[in-house]
Design a protein around this motif. Structure first.
Motif, PDB file in Angstrom:
ATOM      1  N   ALA A 115      28.516  59.187  66.844  1.00  0.00           N
ATOM      2  CA  ALA A 115      27.914  59.904  65.718  1.00  0.00           C
ATOM      3  C   ALA A 115      28.513  59.500  64.376  1.00  0.00           C
ATOM      4  CB  ALA A 115      28.067  61.414  65.931  1.00  0.00           C
ATOM      5  N   LYS A 116      29.806  59.199  64.353  1.00  0.00           N
ATOM      6  CA  LYS A 116      30.444  58.914  63.063  1.00  0.00           C
ATOM      7  C   LYS A 116      29.983  57.584  62.476  1.00  0.00           C
ATOM      8  CE  LYS A 116      34.724  56.626  64.576  1.00  0.00           C
ATOM      9  NZ  LYS A 116      36.201  56.757  64.654  1.00  0.00           N
ATOM     10  N   ASN A 117      29.354  56.749  63.284  1.00  0.00           N
ATOM     11  CA  ASN A 117      28.836  55.475  62.799  1.00  0.00           C
ATOM     12  C   ASN A 117      27.324  55.495  62.591  1.00  0.00           C
ATOM     13  OD1 ASN A 117      31.259  53.883  62.623  1.00  0.00           O
ATOM     14  ND2 ASN A 117      31.330  53.922  64.856  1.00  0.00           N
ATOM     15  N   MET A 118      26.770  56.696  62.432  1.00  0.00           N
ATOM     16  CA  MET A 118      25.351  56.822  62.139  1.00  0.00           C
ATOM     17  C   MET A 118      25.165  57.341  60.716  1.00  0.00           C
ATOM     18  SD  MET A 118      23.599  57.993  65.717  1.00  0.00           S
ATOM     19  CE  MET A 118      22.009  57.355  65.178  1.00  0.00           C
ATOM     20  N   MET A 119      24.096  56.889  60.088  1.00  0.00           N
ATOM     21  CA  MET A 119      23.828  57.208  58.686  1.00  0.00           C
ATOM     22  C   MET A 119      22.629  58.136  58.577  1.00  0.00           C
ATOM     23  SD  MET A 119      24.051  53.374  57.071  1.00  0.00           S
ATOM     24  CE  MET A 119      22.780  52.733  58.188  1.00  0.00           C
ATOM     25  N   PRO A 120      22.695  59.123  57.697  1.00  0.00           N
ATOM     26  CA  PRO A 120      21.524  59.981  57.487  1.00  0.00           C
ATOM     27  C   PRO A 120      20.409  59.199  56.802  1.00  0.00           C
ATOM     28  CG  PRO A 120      23.217  60.474  55.873  1.00  0.00           C
ATOM     29  CD  PRO A 120      23.830  59.512  56.842  1.00  0.00           C
ATOM     30  N   LEU A 121      19.197  59.549  57.147  1.00  0.00           N
ATOM     31  CA  LEU A 121      18.029  58.904  56.549  1.00  0.00           C
ATOM     32  C   LEU A 121      17.053  59.997  56.122  1.00  0.00           C
ATOM     33  CD1 LEU A 121      16.210  55.786  57.928  1.00  0.00           C
ATOM     34  CD2 LEU A 121      14.905  57.830  57.386  1.00  0.00           C
ATOM     35  N   ASP A 122      16.614  59.936  54.896  1.00  0.00           N
ATOM     36  CA  ASP A 122      15.665  60.928  54.372  1.00  0.00           C
ATOM     37  C   ASP A 122      14.787  60.232  53.345  1.00  0.00           C
ATOM     38  OD1 ASP A 122      14.299  63.195  53.755  1.00  0.00           O
ATOM     39  OD2 ASP A 122      15.995  64.305  52.923  1.00  0.00           O
ATOM     40  N   TYR A 123      13.540  60.001  53.729  1.00  0.00           N
ATOM     41  CA  TYR A 123      12.648  59.190  52.895  1.00  0.00           C
ATOM     42  C   TYR A 123      11.248  59.797  52.919  1.00  0.00           C
ATOM     43  CZ  TYR A 123       9.768  55.175  51.473  1.00  0.00           C
ATOM     44  OH  TYR A 123       8.870  54.342  50.853  1.00  0.00           O
ATOM     45  N   LYS A 124      10.584  59.716  51.775  1.00  0.00           N
ATOM     46  CA  LYS A 124       9.236  60.286  51.696  1.00  0.00           C
ATOM     47  C   LYS A 124       8.373  59.406  50.818  1.00  0.00           C
ATOM     48  CE  LYS A 124       6.845  64.668  50.871  1.00  0.00           C
ATOM     49  NZ  LYS A 124       7.032  66.106  50.493  1.00  0.00           N
ATOM     50  N   ASP A 125       7.154  59.156  51.266  1.00  0.00           N
ATOM     51  CA  ASP A 125       6.154  58.525  50.416  1.00  0.00           C
ATOM     52  C   ASP A 125       4.830  59.243  50.623  1.00  0.00           C
ATOM     53  OD1 ASP A 125       4.946  57.501  52.741  1.00  0.00           O
ATOM     54  OD2 ASP A 125       5.883  55.523  52.550  1.00  0.00           O
ATOM     55  N   LYS A 126       3.758  58.689  50.118  1.00  0.00           N
ATOM     56  CA  LYS A 126       2.473  59.399  50.165  1.00  0.00           C
ATOM     57  C   LYS A 126       1.913  59.519  51.575  1.00  0.00           C
ATOM     58  CE  LYS A 126      -0.185  55.188  49.174  1.00  0.00           C
ATOM     59  NZ  LYS A 126      -1.115  54.532  48.235  1.00  0.00           N
ATOM     60  N   PHE A 127       2.405  58.676  52.510  1.00  0.00           N
ATOM     61  CA  PHE A 127       1.855  58.697  53.868  1.00  0.00           C
ATOM     62  C   PHE A 127       2.735  59.443  54.862  1.00  0.00           C
ATOM     63  CE2 PHE A 127       1.370  56.690  58.108  1.00  0.00           C
ATOM     64  CZ  PHE A 127       0.043  57.043  58.350  1.00  0.00           C
ATOM     65  N   LEU A 128       4.048  59.347  54.721  1.00  0.00           N
ATOM     66  CA  LEU A 128       4.936  59.930  55.727  1.00  0.00           C
ATOM     67  C   LEU A 128       6.196  60.501  55.096  1.00  0.00           C
ATOM     68  CD1 LEU A 128       7.452  57.797  56.020  1.00  0.00           C
ATOM     69  CD2 LEU A 128       5.914  56.576  57.525  1.00  0.00           C
ATOM     70  N   ASP A 129       6.839  61.322  55.884  1.00  0.00           N
ATOM     71  CA  ASP A 129       8.163  61.856  55.564  1.00  0.00           C
ATOM     72  C   ASP A 129       9.013  61.586  56.794  1.00  0.00           C
ATOM     73  OD1 ASP A 129      10.409  63.320  54.981  1.00  0.00           O
ATOM     74  OD2 ASP A 129       9.336  65.065  54.219  1.00  0.00           O
TER      75      ASP A 129
END
Length: 565
Positions: free
Chosen positions: A216-230
């Motif tokens: 887990a400590k080598n994983m990065m959070p990802l949070d992205y949004k555009d007009k088609f998906l979140d």
């Protein structure tokens, strides 16, 4: 009399069951999805003999009344579709009304369900209801499935060993524990608890429960949004890789799916950051407008069709690249003692000799220490060279170790890649032309790929009698030997496409023509490697995915010297 006849109900049900229930894990998947749809906060899965003897799924969801409990064993009985329009706007995991009828057609099933204090027990065998009675029961539903495929021996004989079947069950429970972090999951096999994943408000906590802290400590959070998906979730840093794709989990609107567009975008985003034949780690949830997703493609519902594949690809690719930009990708080392790995020492440590300060040994004795400015590692003080393989430097984080070969390999790869794509490869004319003599096989390979080699910067012509003359080579990879050129030609055999050709060949040329382990460096050369690496688009790995830089933090050093716990 015609040859076409209507199949009897029993055979129809068995055929339908075979489409939905492939093995014990299929039963677990369908029942867990129903529990999630029922609003459960606790789901317990118990199995015996890898699910071949018993599968029991218990939840604390809303339960069913008597009419629903009886109707749920009928084919295509569902509370989740009202009309045609609902089929293309699915908000639940289950909707086809096939799960329980398919399971009951090929097993012994016992259902206990309650919406409050009074419950109902129903027992079904091979699709026929054998028993129905009321009992006292807490809210929720428990379904026991025994002797799966007892009446379809041809299907039963294809089941694998207990451990293999249990592995599939563990896999699907694990994945849905990621999808529903607010649900507590437990998996018990032959009386032994093998997974416990409590309710939490953090997906990372679920990853810790399932894969452990080091993962887990080598994983990065990802949070992205555009007009088609979140898209949200966690992806592994490029050096957290696995031997197969089993550590990749994708959900679309909470449903576990397999999707080639998502997979391609992920691999393209990592690209040369991945080590050869290694696979990235990801737990990602995609929120997409329900009307753009067709989940009615296959009875198992794990294959979906998305209306705008190009938008899905672009959004996934951009999300991962953004995560790379937002996070520190330099590997941090836990300096464990006694690795047991034998390492070749590239110079001797003689008594009375200041080998670590000897210019001939690749370190710097008389040159004043200097600070190198770098966007990748920050302001850094070069300390010297270790074993003629690694540049040692200090920055605000602690101790930095830079692989001299991997670092220059990345720089040369990107420079040549840019020249290649822009069709402006810089060439260097040889002082005297090089003649190479080839065997028949190598000659045929070269003749078939002459244009490709010229596109890569080689000025090469047929000289007759299986001989070829080379007048110019790519400037970036100068000083080719005859053997290296013959090796490049030999490796052209079996290349599937020009795209594969150019990437593999450029990466190999960059590897061959970079500073090698065992080569002593002056301080100027070490500084140049760091400043050149700073200009690379992907400076933290070589083209084959090996890291160029690792970091041992001050905190880790203090732990090793017992300065702190």
């Amino acid at each position: 009399m015609g040859s076409i006849k209507i199949l009897d109900k029993d055979l129809v049900n068995k055929i339908a069951a075979g489409e939905v229930i492939e093995r014990p894990y299929s039963v677990v998947k369908e029942l867990v999805e129903n529990s999630i749809d029922a609003g459960a906060t606790t789901i317990t899965v118990e199995v015996a003999d890898g699910g071949k003897g018993l599968i029991k799924v218990s939840d604390d969801g809303k339960g069913m009344d008597e009419s629903d409990a009886l109707a749920c064993f009928e084919r295509h009985a569902t509370s989740k579709l009202k009309d045609d329009d609902d089929l293309f706007n699915i908000h639940t995991l289950g909707f086809r009304g096939e799960a329980l009828s398919s399971i009951a057609a090929v097993s012994h099933v016992r259902l206990v369900t309650s919406q409050g204090s009074e419950g109902l027990v129903i027992e079904v065998e091979a699709g026929e209801i054998l028993k129905k009675e009321k009992i006292g029961s807490s809210r929720g539903t428990t379904i026991e499935v025994k002797e799966l495929f007892f009446n379809t021996p041809a299907r039963k004989k294809y089941l694998k060993s207990k451990d293999i079947e249990l592995g599939h069950i563990s896999d699907i429970v694990t994945r849905y524990s990621f999808a529903s972090k607010e649900v507590s999951f437990k998996l018990i096999s032959d009386g032994k608890e093998i997974l416990a994943s409590p309710r939490t408000n953090s997906l990372l906590n679920k990853i810790v429960d399932v894969y452990g802290k080091d993962h887990a400590k080598n994983m990065m959070p990802l949070d992205y949004k555009d007009k088609f998906l979140d898209v949200s979730g966690f992806i592994g840093k490029p050096y957290l890789t696995k031997m197969d794709r089993g550590f990749q989990t994708f959900f679309v609107n909470g449903r576990y799916v397999k999707n080639e567009t998502i997979s391609k975008a992920i691999y393209d985003a990592y690209h040369t950051l991945l080590f050869l034949e290694r696979h990235p780690v990801a737990v990602l949830n995609f929120a997409i407008d329900f009307t753009d997703v067709d989940v009615n493609v296959h009875p198992t519902k794990n294959v979906i069709r998305i209306d705008k594949d190009d938008e899905l690809y672009k959004g996934t690719f951009n999300a991962i690249r953004q995560a790379f930009t937002d996070n520190d990708l330099i590997p941090e080392v836990d300096a464990e003692e006694g690795s047991g790995i034998d390492v070749k020492q590239n110079y001797s440590m003689e008594k009375g000799s200041q080998t670590t300060l000897d210019v001939e040994q690749g370190t710097v004795a008389k040159e004043a220490p200097s600070i190198v400015e770098s966007r990748v590692i920050g302001p850094s003080l070069i300390l010297g060279q270790l074993n003629k393989m690694y540049i040692i430097a200090e920055n605000a984080k602690g101790l930095l170790i830079i692989d001299q070969h991997a670092a220059q390999e990345r720089v040369k790869f990107e420079l040549f890649w840019k020249q290649f794509n822009e069709k402006r490869i810089e060439q260097q004319k040889l002082l005297s032309s090089m003649i190479i003599d080839l065997g028949i096989n190598e000659t045929n390979i070269l003749l078939q790929n002459m244009d490709a080699l010229k596109n890569m910067g080689f000025d090469i012509d047929d000289y007759g009698n299986n001989s070829f003359i080379i007048r110019q080579v790519p400037r970036l990879f100068k000083d080719f030997t005859k053997k290296e050129i013959v090796d490049i030609i030999t490796e052209l055999k079996g290349i599937a496409s020009i795209d594969t050709l150019k990437e593999e060949k450029i990466a190999k040329m960059a590897c061959r023509k970079s500073i090698k382990a065992g080569q002593a460096l002056s301080r100027f050369e070490m500084e140049k490697i760091i400043t050149d690496l700073d200009s690379a688009d992907n400076p933290l790995s070589c083209p084959h995915g090996r890291p160029t830089i690792i970091n041992i933090s001050l905190g880790e050093l203090e732990k090793k010297f017992n300065r702190k716990a």
